[in-house]
Design an enzyme around this catalytic site. Structure first.
Site, PDB file in Angstrom:
ATOM      1  N   HIS A  87       0.902  -1.171   0.243  1.00 29.43           N
ATOM      2  CA  HIS A  87       0.000   0.132  -0.023  1.00 29.43           C
ATOM      3  C   HIS A  87       0.858   1.342  -0.011  1.00 29.43           C
ATOM      4  CE1 HIS A  87       0.224  -0.357   4.464  1.00 29.43           C
ATOM      5  NE2 HIS A  87       0.109   1.025   4.411  1.00 29.43           N
ATOM      6  N   ASP A 223       1.544  -7.851   2.198  1.00 34.52           N
ATOM      7  CA  ASP A 223       1.275  -6.081   1.737  1.00 34.52           C
ATOM      8  C   ASP A 223       2.779  -5.852   1.661  1.00 34.52           C
ATOM      9  OD1 ASP A 223       0.829  -3.541   1.812  1.00 34.52           O
ATOM     10  OD2 ASP A 223      -0.552  -3.348   3.294  1.00 34.52           O
ATOM     11  N   SER A 655       4.031   2.194   8.230  1.00 35.33           N
ATOM     12  CA  SER A 655       3.773   1.290   7.160  1.00 35.33           C
ATOM     13  C   SER A 655       4.986   0.923   6.590  1.00 35.33           C
ATOM     14  CB  SER A 655       2.634   1.897   6.275  1.00 35.33           C
ATOM     15  OG  SER A 655       1.551   1.729   6.924  1.00 35.33           O
TER      16      SER A 655
HETATM   17  N1  ARG Z   1      -4.519   0.418   7.213  1.00 33.23           N
HETATM   18  C1  ARG Z   1      -3.310   0.185   6.668  1.00 33.23           C
HETATM   19  C2  ARG Z   1      -2.549   1.460   7.035  1.00 33.23           C
HETATM   20  O1  ARG Z   1      -3.022   2.609   7.368  1.00 33.23           O
HETATM   21  C3  ARG Z   1      -3.528   0.506   5.111  1.00 33.23           C
HETATM   22  C4  ARG Z   1      -3.737  -0.758   4.649  1.00 33.23           C
HETATM   23  C5  ARG Z   1      -3.998  -0.744   3.137  1.00 33.23           C
HETATM   24  N2  ARG Z   1      -4.963  -1.675   2.610  1.00 33.23           N
HETATM   25  C6  ARG Z   1      -6.355  -1.267   2.161  1.00 33.23           C
HETATM   26  N3  ARG Z   1      -6.828  -2.376   2.236  1.00 33.23           N
HETATM   27  N4  ARG Z   1      -6.545   0.025   2.103  1.00 33.23           N
HETATM   28  O2  ARG Z   1      -1.340   1.622   7.149  1.00 33.23           O
END
Ligand code: ARG
Length: 764
Positions: A87, A223, A655
């Protein structure tokens, strides 16, 4: 506990070096030696503090980068190979995708360096060093220095110090405040502007589970994505991708561990957490709970539904809007979770109780009352004032700027300024036009005017309805008077007459720009009306309130730290480099629900659903998983590990962060937080908060087995050094207590622990 015991505790406390707790805290690497190292060793760390952070010799910090200002990445080879999240790479991956060559959907691994894809504008920052500069920034400033003067002096010094540290453009540098302006730190980075896409799994792996699984455990998402940092022939940064650049040789890259993880293993996360607000007072929490978050959720919900309608109609459009959609959806769900959590965990009440205790403590001592006495009052009054204007801010950001046409109009501002100047400076106008070329091309590559028009009609209509009438910009009067109050009709008019809706028209304008033409454009006019109303009528009101709040917050934080002087606080996240540490640890989500600490490929097959785009599993993966072809990446039970959780304290911006074991080896990549602890950015709950990581063995399996890109795995330094150091499964006595707290336990005769630490009850 009797008095004598307390005296002993106090004495011991004074003799002890200050030691911090493991779970809560995003620590400044600069202080690891002093604050954290002893505690980290107890949890299993085998490295010295200097191996974690040192300015003179290669240390872990040299293997960690801030990616694009919004994510983290880590070096895993001596040739600048970088791992981060899917992401985090999403925008780059999408930008290289077309319906004919859809690498977002199919995945991509560069077979050779020549195939790696350049990303102008993308950069990484590598920390050179950091320094505390509080003394220099606050020199001569006293509690009686008027606030405006204080601010001006501080800002000037911050700028000067940063400018100095930049050494004429050699470095990127800035001074950031911590603890609400009680401390200041200088950060100096090297910025590398040549970062190329090397690989990514298919979206169905990298975003498996989609928005349904987002912010949730258990998770089965691969991811990750891969980039490579390039430098000039002397290993020095370049501003952008350049011919002749070669792979950067990092001072340090992380060895990659094949042995896997177990419950109780030590884990640390190095990265760039974006923002937490753990010191936000109750009134601030309340504002988020009942005003800001509901507004954001409603406006994003509207935008996402309209985008999705169109994306579902047309694959090309789906590709164009995929990255924008993912971005908006991510925090849409975050705000929902944060609000649910605040209600469930009674976060506001807990904060109020803490504030009441603080007020009592302040009242106990005249000197304290003198210094901190009015802080909470001012905070509460300021928030009462902010509440009057807050919706305007939210709607400018999420409604007006939630439409694409308004953001494009805003980009024309520098050009408008150049066109306005008398006498006109041709060179300035040309520069403003040249600066727009790339952004405009990029904007239209992913733009659909018909979709944007629907969004414009809906969001601007909500703006008109929801914001107090006397705070609305003039443009809504036009809608009332000339379009009978119909935002749809106004949208028809704007989108049929604005040149901002078409690339050809924008380029025609840029070929011969005039102020008259720009200011007559209905898209630009809408933007101008919203923006000037905001700047002239809303911002001044908020600024006055914020200034008072700034001072009061600073005092409030100082008072809190003074009151709880044995607790070591870590500063709120602010996109600066941090380290958090903890252990691989399961959790109880709610009554009768206990979550394991790891997931396996079995769960991918359980979730697989060919009829639901979020849970499709790519054919190749299905085949391999059905054959249980896990190669050398299977765990001891013969399963393919996918993800695991730790109690590391992280937030957005982390992330892509490396999850590192006690020997300094990479065991996973952090990519999310869990639903039960969505209030984590506001208040930390050690029993509930977990950091969700993709297991490095799944990453390697995806690259080598599914992706057929073994050459990239071979580039890494794989190690298998046996079990990770750690404290073993959860209830290891005192695993989560600081020295100070243990001391309190010990001094309680009879062996029964009477410490009231509600949150950690299960650990004791
Ligand atoms: N919640 C994750 C973060 O903020 C992002 C995940 C991305 N995946 C998604 N399905 N939008 O780091």
């Amino acid at each position: 506990m009797q008095k004598t015991h307390w005296a002993k505790v106090l004495l011991l406390t004074l003799l002890l070096p200050l030691a911090a707790r493991a779970d809560e805290g995003m620590w400044l690497p600069l202080f690891v030696k002093r604050l954290n190292h002893a505690d980290m060793q107890k949890k299993g760390l085998k490295l010295t503090a200097d191996e974690i952070y040192d300015v003179n010799t290669a240390s872990l910090k040299d293997a960690v980068v801030q990616l694009g200002g919004f994510c983290t990445g880590e070096f895993v080879s001596s040739q600048g190979l970088l791992l981060t999240n899917h992401h985090c790479g999403y925008d780059a991956i999408q930008s290289h995708s077309t319906p004919q060559n859809n690498i977002l959907q199919n995945g991509f691994y560069a077979a050779s360096k020549a195939e790696e894809k350049k990303n102008p504008g993308l950069f990484v920052d590598i920390l050179v060093r950091m320094e505390e500069v509080t003394g220099k920034v606050l020199e001569g400033i006293t509690p009686t220095t008027p606030e405006a003067e204080r601010m001006a002096t501080i800002q000037k010094r911050q700028r000067e110090m940063a400018d100095n540290a930049k050494e004429n453009g050699k470095y990127v540098a800035y001074v950031r405040d911590m603890f609400g302006g009680n401390e200041y730190y200088l950060f100096i980075y090297q910025r590398f502007g040549d970062v190329r896409l090397v690989g990514a799994p298919p979206e169905a792996v990298g975003k498996f589970g989609g928005d349904t699984d987002n912010w949730m455990w258990p998770r089965h998402t691969g991811d990750f994505s891969m980039f490579r940092v390039y430098a000039d022939k002397n290993n020095q940064p370049t501003a952008g991708p350049e011919e002749g650049n070669i792979p950067y040789v990092p001072k340090k890259h992380l060895p990659v561990a094949l042995q896997g993880v177990n419950e109780g293993d030590f884990a640390m996360v190095f990265g760039f957490p974006g923002r937490t607000q753990r010191f936000l007072p109750a009134a601030g929490l309340q504002l988020a709970l009942d005003q800001s978050n509901p507004a954001r959720i409603k406006l994003r919900d509207t935008r996402l539904k309209l985008w999705k309608e169109d994306m579902d109609q047309d694959p090309a459009l789906r590709l164009k809007y995929a990255s924008k959609y993912a971005n908006i959806a991510n925090y849409w769900k975050y705000f929902i979770g944060q609000n649910e959590g605040m209600k469930r965990l009674k976060t506001v009440d807990a904060k109020k109780a803490e504030e009441n205790a603080l007020l009592q403590w302040i009242a106990q001592d005249p000197a304290r009352a003198q210094q901190y006495g009015d802080a909470l009052n001012v905070i509460n009054q300021s928030y009462a004032g902010i509440r009057q204007y807050n919706l305007s801010s939210q709607y400018v950001n999420e409604a007006a700027f939630g439409t694409e046409i308004v953001t494009l109009a805003a980009r024309m501002m520098p050009l408008a300024t150049a066109l306005k100047a008398t006498p006109q400076d041709k060179a300035a106008v040309d520069k403003a036009v040249a600066d727009l070329k790339e952004p405009v091309a990029e904007y239209f590559k992913d733009y659909n005017a018909a979709t944007d028009k629907k969004v414009f009609a809906a969001l601007m209509n909500l703006y008109m309805q929801d914001v107090p009438k006397d705070q609305l910009p003039d443009v809504f009067q036009t809608v009332q008077k000339q379009y009978g109050g119909s935002m749809q009709k106004y949208a028809d008019y704007v989108f049929s007459n604005s040149f901002l809706t078409s690339e050809a028209k924008v380029n025609a304008f840029l070929a011969a720009p005039t102020l008259a033409k720009l200011e007559a454009d209905p898209g630009y006019k809408t933007y101008q009306s919203v923006y000037s109303n905001y700047v002239q009528n809303i911002v001044p009101k908020l600024q006055g309130l914020q200034a008072g709040l700034g001072r009061a917050n600073r005092l409030y934080v100082a008072a809190l730290r003074e009151k709880n002087s044995t607790k070591i606080y870590s500063p709120d996240a602010n996109s600066t480099i941090r380290l958090s540490y903890g252990t691989v640890r399961p959790y109880k989500g709610r009554d009768a629900v206990a979550y394991d600490y790891k997931t396996t490929a079995q769960g991918i097959l359980e979730k697989e659903d060919a009829t639901n785009p979020e849970f499709v599993v790519p054919q190749k993966e299905l085949e391999l998983l059905k054959m249980k072809d896990y190669g050398r990446f299977a765990d001891k039970q013969g399963n393919l590990p996918v993800a695991f959780i730790t109690d590391n304290d992280i937030t957005g911006g982390n992330s892509g962060s490396p999850v590192i074991n006690g020997r300094g080896e990479l065991i996973g990549i952090a990519f999310d937080g869990n639903w039960e602890a969505m209030t984590g950015d506001l208040a930390y709950d050690p029993e509930l908060k977990r950091c969700i990581n993709v297991d490095i063995r799944y990453v390697l399996w995806c690259i080598e087995k599914m992706g057929g890109a073994k050459h990239l795995v071979d580039e890494m330094t794989l190690v298998n050094n046996g079990p990770n150091p750690g404290v073993g499964p959860a209830t290891a006595a005192g695993a989560d207590m600081s020295d100070v707290e243990k001391m309190k336990v010990k001094t309680d005769k009879g062996g029964k622990t009477k410490i009231k630490r509600k949150k950690d009850a299960a650990m004791l």
